[in-house]
Design a protein around this motif. Structure first.
Motif, PDB file in Angstrom:
ATOM      1  N   SER A  41       3.908  -5.067   3.407  1.00  0.00           N
ATOM      2  CA  SER A  41       2.303  -5.547   2.824  1.00  0.00           C
ATOM      3  C   SER A  41       2.824  -6.763   1.884  1.00  0.00           C
ATOM      4  CB  SER A  41       1.466  -4.878   2.318  1.00  0.00           C
ATOM      5  OG  SER A  41       1.926  -4.538   1.055  1.00  0.00           O
ATOM      6  N   ILE A  42       1.913  -8.022   2.031  1.00  0.00           N
ATOM      7  CA  ILE A  42       1.984  -9.109   0.497  1.00  0.00           C
ATOM      8  C   ILE A  42       2.252  -8.216  -0.568  1.00  0.00           C
ATOM      9  CG2 ILE A  42       0.338 -10.740  -0.570  1.00  0.00           C
ATOM     10  CD1 ILE A  42      -0.161 -11.418   2.542  1.00  0.00           C
ATOM     11  N   ALA A  43       1.321  -7.740  -0.567  1.00  0.00           N
ATOM     12  CA  ALA A  43       1.246  -6.756  -2.053  1.00  0.00           C
ATOM     13  C   ALA A  43       2.659  -6.329  -2.815  1.00  0.00           C
ATOM     14  CB  ALA A  43      -0.067  -6.066  -2.441  1.00  0.00           C
ATOM     15  N   TRP A  44       3.511  -5.596  -1.348  1.00  0.00           N
ATOM     16  CA  TRP A  44       4.225  -5.284  -1.813  1.00  0.00           C
ATOM     17  C   TRP A  44       5.550  -6.171  -2.416  1.00  0.00           C
ATOM     18  CZ3 TRP A  44       9.031  -5.327  -0.031  1.00  0.00           C
ATOM     19  CH2 TRP A  44      10.276  -4.365   0.088  1.00  0.00           C
ATOM     20  N   LEU A  45       5.509  -7.195  -0.756  1.00  0.00           N
ATOM     21  CA  LEU A  45       6.649  -8.342  -0.917  1.00  0.00           C
ATOM     22  C   LEU A  45       7.130  -8.785  -2.117  1.00  0.00           C
ATOM     23  CD1 LEU A  45       5.712  -9.677   2.567  1.00  0.00           C
ATOM     24  CD2 LEU A  45       8.327  -8.112   1.669  1.00  0.00           C
ATOM     25  N   VAL A  46       5.174  -9.858  -2.757  1.00  0.00           N
ATOM     26  CA  VAL A  46       5.226 -10.287  -4.399  1.00  0.00           C
ATOM     27  C   VAL A  46       5.585  -9.100  -5.016  1.00  0.00           C
ATOM     28  CG1 VAL A  46       3.884 -11.101  -5.992  1.00  0.00           C
ATOM     29  CG2 VAL A  46       3.785 -11.714  -3.144  1.00  0.00           C
ATOM     30  N   TRP A  47       5.227  -7.862  -5.392  1.00  0.00           N
ATOM     31  CA  TRP A  47       5.713  -6.494  -6.192  1.00  0.00           C
ATOM     32  C   TRP A  47       7.239  -6.986  -6.335  1.00  0.00           C
ATOM     33  CZ3 TRP A  47       8.082  -2.296  -5.340  1.00  0.00           C
ATOM     34  CH2 TRP A  47       8.686  -1.285  -6.908  1.00  0.00           C
ATOM     35  N   HIS A  48       7.927  -6.914  -5.157  1.00  0.00           N
ATOM     36  CA  HIS A  48       9.130  -5.938  -5.036  1.00  0.00           C
ATOM     37  C   HIS A  48      10.196  -7.179  -5.426  1.00  0.00           C
ATOM     38  CE1 HIS A  48      12.732  -5.444  -3.527  1.00  0.00           C
ATOM     39  NE2 HIS A  48      12.394  -6.167  -2.373  1.00  0.00           N
ATOM     40  N   ASP A 153      13.725 -13.443  -3.390  1.00  0.00           N
ATOM     41  CA  ASP A 153      12.736 -14.401  -3.967  1.00  0.00           C
ATOM     42  C   ASP A 153      11.929 -15.146  -2.959  1.00  0.00           C
ATOM     43  OD1 ASP A 153      12.468 -13.175  -6.227  1.00  0.00           O
ATOM     44  OD2 ASP A 153      12.609 -14.595  -7.435  1.00  0.00           O
ATOM     45  N   THR A 154      12.846 -16.550  -2.155  1.00  0.00           N
ATOM     46  CA  THR A 154      12.123 -17.327  -1.507  1.00  0.00           C
ATOM     47  C   THR A 154      12.059 -16.761  -0.289  1.00  0.00           C
ATOM     48  OG1 THR A 154      13.365 -18.926  -2.848  1.00  0.00           O
ATOM     49  CG2 THR A 154      12.860 -19.240  -0.260  1.00  0.00           C
ATOM     50  N   GLN A 155      12.877 -15.465   0.756  1.00  0.00           N
ATOM     51  CA  GLN A 155      12.845 -15.167   1.676  1.00  0.00           C
ATOM     52  C   GLN A 155      11.665 -14.567   1.655  1.00  0.00           C
ATOM     53  OE1 GLN A 155      16.197 -13.056   3.362  1.00  0.00           O
ATOM     54  NE2 GLN A 155      17.439 -14.783   1.892  1.00  0.00           N
ATOM     55  N   HIS A 156      11.573 -13.328   0.436  1.00  0.00           N
ATOM     56  CA  HIS A 156       9.796 -12.697   0.377  1.00  0.00           C
ATOM     57  C   HIS A 156       9.218 -13.301  -0.025  1.00  0.00           C
ATOM     58  CE1 HIS A 156      13.018  -9.176   0.796  1.00  0.00           C
ATOM     59  NE2 HIS A 156      13.170  -8.938  -0.558  1.00  0.00           N
ATOM     60  N   VAL A 157       8.832 -14.640  -0.526  1.00  0.00           N
ATOM     61  CA  VAL A 157       7.527 -15.129  -0.503  1.00  0.00           C
ATOM     62  C   VAL A 157       7.261 -16.044   0.684  1.00  0.00           C
ATOM     63  CG1 VAL A 157       8.646 -17.238  -1.482  1.00  0.00           C
ATOM     64  CG2 VAL A 157       6.706 -16.260  -1.942  1.00  0.00           C
ATOM     65  N   GLY A 158       8.405 -16.186   1.253  1.00  0.00           N
ATOM     66  CA  GLY A 158       8.174 -17.127   2.829  1.00  0.00           C
ATOM     67  C   GLY A 158       7.594 -15.429   4.503  1.00  0.00           C
ATOM     68  N   GLN A 159       8.533 -14.483   3.743  1.00  0.00           N
ATOM     69  CA  GLN A 159       7.876 -13.637   4.237  1.00  0.00           C
ATOM     70  C   GLN A 159       6.665 -12.964   4.818  1.00  0.00           C
ATOM     71  OE1 GLN A 159      10.706 -10.114   3.161  1.00  0.00           O
ATOM     72  NE2 GLN A 159      11.633 -10.805   4.847  1.00  0.00           N
ATOM     73  N   ALA A 160       5.778 -12.792   3.164  1.00  0.00           N
ATOM     74  CA  ALA A 160       3.911 -12.833   2.303  1.00  0.00           C
ATOM     75  C   ALA A 160       3.959 -13.778   2.753  1.00  0.00           C
ATOM     76  CB  ALA A 160       4.689 -12.853   0.669  1.00  0.00           C
TER      77      ALA A 160
END
Length: 171
Positions: A41-48, A153-160
């Motif tokens: 989820s977006i919440a998990w991705l940003v938290w992580h 960080d960039t990869q995960h924020v892109g996924q979000a």
């Protein structure tokens, strides 16, 4: 400040801007929506991504993590140990990151970002070649660690951002 640290600060600033863009205007339901039962989820991705940055930068800077020092772990109320950064989480763990307001995610990220930028601003070019992890071959330098974190960080924020786009088309 050096050209190297200015580039690193710019990269981390871009992550922060992207985090805010991803979170802007989303409901708690959208933050925890998953595109399929195994998706993040977006919440998990940003938290992580924020936990990884907090953990890794605190580690190389020699200071406490904001997550525990400023009681963000208590404010989030997640069912994970205080040192958990999300690595190896199961689908059930991802589902447990819920009931979190976008402002809470943004607030935690902003504090971590501020600490990161303050740390980077005090570095000299020669600091970036300091070995910070000998468990890898070749050994990991400070510069490599900092680039690795911003890359993650960039990869995960892109996924979000991708998940956000799908969710907004469904509105």
């Amino acid at each position: 400040m050096t050209a190297s640290t200015e580039l690193l600060i710019d990269a981390y600033d871009r992550v922060r801007e992207s985090v805010h863009e991803v979170l802007d205007g989303l409901t708690q339901e959208e933050l925890t929506a998953r595109l399929d039962p195994a998706a993040n989820s977006i919440a998990w991705l940003v938290w992580h991504l924020t936990r990884v940055q907090d953990d890794h930068v605190a580690g190389v800077a020699g200071h406490d993590q904001i997550w525990t020092k400023e009681d963000w772990d208590g404010r989030f109320g997640l069912p994970f140990p205080a040192g958990d950064i999300g690595y190896g989480h199961t689908s059930e763990d991802v589902a447990a990151v819920r009931g979190i307001a976008p402002e809470l995610l943004a607030g935690y990220h902003d504090e971590v970002h501020g600490r990161t930028v303050a740390y980077l601003g005090g570095l000299a070019d020669e600091d970036l070649s300091r070995v910070v992890d000998t468990s890898w071959t070749p050994h990991v330098t400070l510069g490599v660690r900092l680039v690795s974190v911003v890359n993650d960080d960039t990869q995960h924020v892109g996924q979000a951002a991708f998940v956000r786009g799908v969710l907004l088309r469904r509105r």
